[in-house]
Motif scaffolding. Structure first.
Motif, PDB file in Angstrom:
ATOM      1  N   GLU A 297      -6.058  -1.583   6.391  1.00 26.65           N
ATOM      2  CA  GLU A 297      -4.719  -1.021   6.224  1.00 26.65           C
ATOM      3  C   GLU A 297      -4.681   0.233   5.345  1.00 26.65           C
ATOM      4  O   GLU A 297      -3.981   1.199   5.693  1.00 26.65           O
ATOM      5  CB  GLU A 297      -3.764  -2.090   5.671  1.00 26.65           C
ATOM      6  CG  GLU A 297      -3.247  -3.058   6.708  1.00 26.65           C
ATOM      7  CD  GLU A 297      -4.277  -4.123   7.089  1.00 26.65           C
ATOM      8  OE1 GLU A 297      -4.049  -4.854   8.073  1.00 26.65           O
ATOM      9  OE2 GLU A 297      -5.313  -4.220   6.393  1.00 26.65           O
ATOM     10  N   PRO A 298      -5.406   0.295   4.208  1.00 25.42           N
ATOM     11  CA  PRO A 298      -5.394   1.552   3.449  1.00 25.42           C
ATOM     12  C   PRO A 298      -5.903   2.739   4.254  1.00 25.42           C
ATOM     13  O   PRO A 298      -5.382   3.855   4.115  1.00 25.42           O
ATOM     14  CB  PRO A 298      -6.308   1.240   2.254  1.00 25.42           C
ATOM     15  CG  PRO A 298      -6.206  -0.236   2.072  1.00 25.42           C
ATOM     16  CD  PRO A 298      -6.113  -0.777   3.470  1.00 25.42           C
TER      17      PRO A 298
ATOM     18  N   ASP B 299      -4.033   6.201   5.050  1.00 27.17           N
ATOM     19  CA  ASP B 299      -4.704   7.479   4.762  1.00 27.17           C
ATOM     20  C   ASP B 299      -4.580   8.431   5.948  1.00 27.17           C
ATOM     21  O   ASP B 299      -4.188   9.597   5.795  1.00 27.17           O
ATOM     22  CB  ASP B 299      -6.192   7.247   4.465  1.00 27.17           C
ATOM     23  CG  ASP B 299      -6.444   6.692   3.083  1.00 27.17           C
ATOM     24  OD1 ASP B 299      -5.565   6.828   2.203  1.00 27.17           O
ATOM     25  OD2 ASP B 299      -7.529   6.110   2.868  1.00 27.17           O
TER      26      ASP B 299
ATOM     27  N   ARG C  58       1.639   4.164  -3.478  1.00 30.31           N
ATOM     28  CA  ARG C  58       1.444   5.613  -3.456  1.00 30.31           C
ATOM     29  C   ARG C  58       2.731   6.374  -3.719  1.00 30.31           C
ATOM     30  O   ARG C  58       2.819   7.577  -3.471  1.00 30.31           O
ATOM     31  CB  ARG C  58       0.852   6.026  -2.112  1.00 30.31           C
ATOM     32  CG  ARG C  58      -0.435   5.275  -1.787  1.00 30.31           C
ATOM     33  CD  ARG C  58      -1.172   5.851  -0.622  1.00 30.31           C
ATOM     34  NE  ARG C  58      -2.219   4.934  -0.150  1.00 30.31           N
ATOM     35  CZ  ARG C  58      -3.181   5.284   0.682  1.00 30.31           C
ATOM     36  NH1 ARG C  58      -3.265   6.526   1.113  1.00 30.31           N
ATOM     37  NH2 ARG C  58      -4.075   4.393   1.086  1.00 30.31           N
TER      38      ARG C  58
ATOM     39  N   GLU D 295       0.839  -1.207   0.000  1.00 27.65           N
ATOM     40  CA  GLU D 295       0.000   0.000   0.000  1.00 27.65           C
ATOM     41  C   GLU D 295       0.871   1.252   0.000  1.00 27.65           C
ATOM     42  O   GLU D 295       0.593   2.219  -0.724  1.00 27.65           O
ATOM     43  CB  GLU D 295      -0.918  -0.015   1.223  1.00 27.65           C
ATOM     44  CG  GLU D 295      -1.945   1.097   1.253  1.00 27.65           C
ATOM     45  CD  GLU D 295      -3.002   0.960   0.178  1.00 27.65           C
ATOM     46  OE1 GLU D 295      -3.542   2.002  -0.250  1.00 27.65           O
ATOM     47  OE2 GLU D 295      -3.285  -0.176  -0.250  1.00 27.65           O
TER      48      GLU D 295
ATOM     49  N   PRO E   3     -10.174   8.715   5.152  1.00 31.80           N
ATOM     50  CA  PRO E   3     -10.542   7.421   4.588  1.00 31.80           C
ATOM     51  C   PRO E   3     -12.045   7.194   4.654  1.00 31.80           C
ATOM     52  O   PRO E   3     -12.772   7.918   5.348  1.00 31.80           O
ATOM     53  CB  PRO E   3      -9.819   6.430   5.499  1.00 31.80           C
ATOM     54  CG  PRO E   3      -9.857   7.112   6.826  1.00 31.80           C
ATOM     55  CD  PRO E   3      -9.741   8.595   6.554  1.00 31.80           C
TER      56      PRO E   3
END
Length: 452
Positions: A314-315, A319, A33, A29, A326
């Motif tokens: 997890e994302p 965030d 990014r 992740e 998020p």
């Protein structure tokens, strides 16, 4: 030294291996990014095991360019460990996974002007006495005993039994004991290090829950209630034996009381940005705070919410660490983790009669993949998790470290998931042997029965 504009952007992850093996997807992740993952591992990480996984091309940690391993979790040690990260990279986020770095991570993020719970909230979340002082309206009756070596005089004044004696700064139910009377309290005090801060409080009866919360600049974006089971009936301990996300059997009024208490708590401690994990008991019409943590929840709770909502957490954690808002969908299924009773002895083997692999997460340094299914799919056995290693002694569950094997199941929201877990757990067999058995064959064993 690179200039701020030329330095590559990075995320500093503070953790221990036993914790981060639940969150390995964070590496991909972060990379997705355009950021570099930089790691600092703490004292609970075995150096040889870390080197083994980093050298294994099949393990996600092999992709991590830099990882520092430190011997303690003090702020000065952390700062020395991340020194080159701060000079050679443009640190965009400080992401803490696990309990031991909560306080120094909060201080580091605040000093860098980065999102986080805040240094004050992080400090409060690491000390149960401070939590009682910060949110008195949620506290059970309590007394600060002070240092264990000087606590007997204060303890003599306590008359509300049964009571609960707990260390102010430990985790995983370590050192938490029920005491029946003054004599038992005095005897128990001698079991703690003389310089350890202790808390004594009334024993609150009622169902226990945790509330997991995503907070953005003081605003609660999402909260989920997880039901808990412990082994407190018939023992002096409070080891967690099961989790259900979302919790079942709650009325709308009870959910509202838990969520309101959680929101009030977060305001009281000044929690800014990140994930919180607070534990409460419903007692009559009231809500009592057990403790709160400024980090992802332990055991399989993040995985339960993944199965329940269809989306990993997890994302969202990344965030928040980056200062972004998020979104988390509403639950569409229910998921449960339950720890299985095991015979005493040396752990030899764990097998499963179903087509579900047994995951030795401590040995492998990785949890299995969790794949959500359609909301109305039948209840299923999702995973068999072993958190101890073959050859280790199994015995009493006096704290979380005593548990060994759990199953994760999920099913439709209207399913009796406790019954389904008991049925599906019968496929699991735990074998133990006597210490010193040369061939490792189990001399004792138990089929999967759920813990107390």
């Amino acid at each position: 030294m690179k200039t701020a504009d030329s330095a590559p952007p990075a995320v500093v992850v503070l953790t221990d291996l036993v914790v981060f093996c639940r969150h390995l997807d964070l590496i991909a992740e972060i990379e997705s990014r355009g950021l570099t993952p930089l790691f600092l591992f703490g004292p609970e990480t075995p150096a040889d095991r870390l080197a083994l996984h980093r050298g294994d091309p099949r393990h996600p940690l092999s992709r991590v360019a830099q990882a520092v391993h430190v011997d303690d979790c003090e702020l000065d040690t952390l700062l020395a460990g991340v020194r080159t990260y701060l000079t050679d990279y443009r640190v965009r986020a400080v992401l803490n996974c696990g309990e031991v770095f909560v306080e120094p991570a909060g201080a580091l993020a605040e000093a860098l002007g980065l999102p986080g719970p805040g240094a004050h909230a992080a400090r409060v979340c690491r000390h149960k006495v401070l939590q009682r002082l910060a949110a008195p309206e949620l506290a059970p009756r309590w007394a600060m005993l002070g240092r264990a070596g000087q606590a007997a005089e204060v303890a003599d004044e306590w008359q509300d039994f049964p009571a609960v004696l707990k260390p102010a700064g430990r985790m995983s139910s370590s050192g938490v004991r029920s005491v029946a009377d003054s004599a038992e309290l005095r005897a128990e005090l001698a079991q703690y290090p003389p310089d350890e801060m202790l808390l004594l409080e009334e024993r609150v009866r009622g169902a226990e829950f945790s509330v997991e919360t995503l907070v953005y600049e003081g605003e609660v974006l999402w909260s989920g209630i997880t039901g808990k089971n412990t082994n407190e009936d018939g023992t002096r301990y409070f080891t967690e034996t099961g989790h259900t996300s979302p919790a079942s059997g709650l009325s709308a009024a009870e959910e509202d009381r838990l969520l309101a208490a959680n929101a009030s708590l977060l305001r009281s401690i000044g929690f800014r940005t990140g994930i919180s994990h607070a534990e409460f008991r419903l007692s009559g019409e009231g809500v009592a705070l057990m403790e709160v943590a400024a980090r992802p929840p332990g055991d399989a709770i993040t995985k339960l919410w993944h199965l329940a909502t269809g989306r990993p957490l997890e994302p969202a954690l990344l965030d928040l660490a980056l200062g972004e808002r998020p979104t988390v969908p509403a639950p569409r299924r229910r998921a449960r983790q339950v720890y299985l009773e095991h015979p005493s002895g040396v752990l030899s083997d764990v097998t499963c009669a179903e087509d579900v692999p047994v995951s030795w997460v401590t040995t492998d340094g990785a949890w299995p993949r969790f794949a959500p299914v359609e909301p109305d799919a039948p209840a299923r056995l999702v995973a068999v998790i072993v958190t101890r290693e073959a050859g280790q002694q199994l015995g009493q569950w006096s704290d979380s470290g005593g548990r060994a094997v759990s199953v994760v199941v999920d099913g439709p929201l209207d399913e009796d998931l406790q019954g389904a877990a008991e049925r599906l757990a019968k496929a699991v067999h735990i074998s133990t042997g006597d210490r010193g058995d040369g061939d490792g064959d189990g001399t004792g064993g138990a089929d999967g029965h759920v813990g107390a």
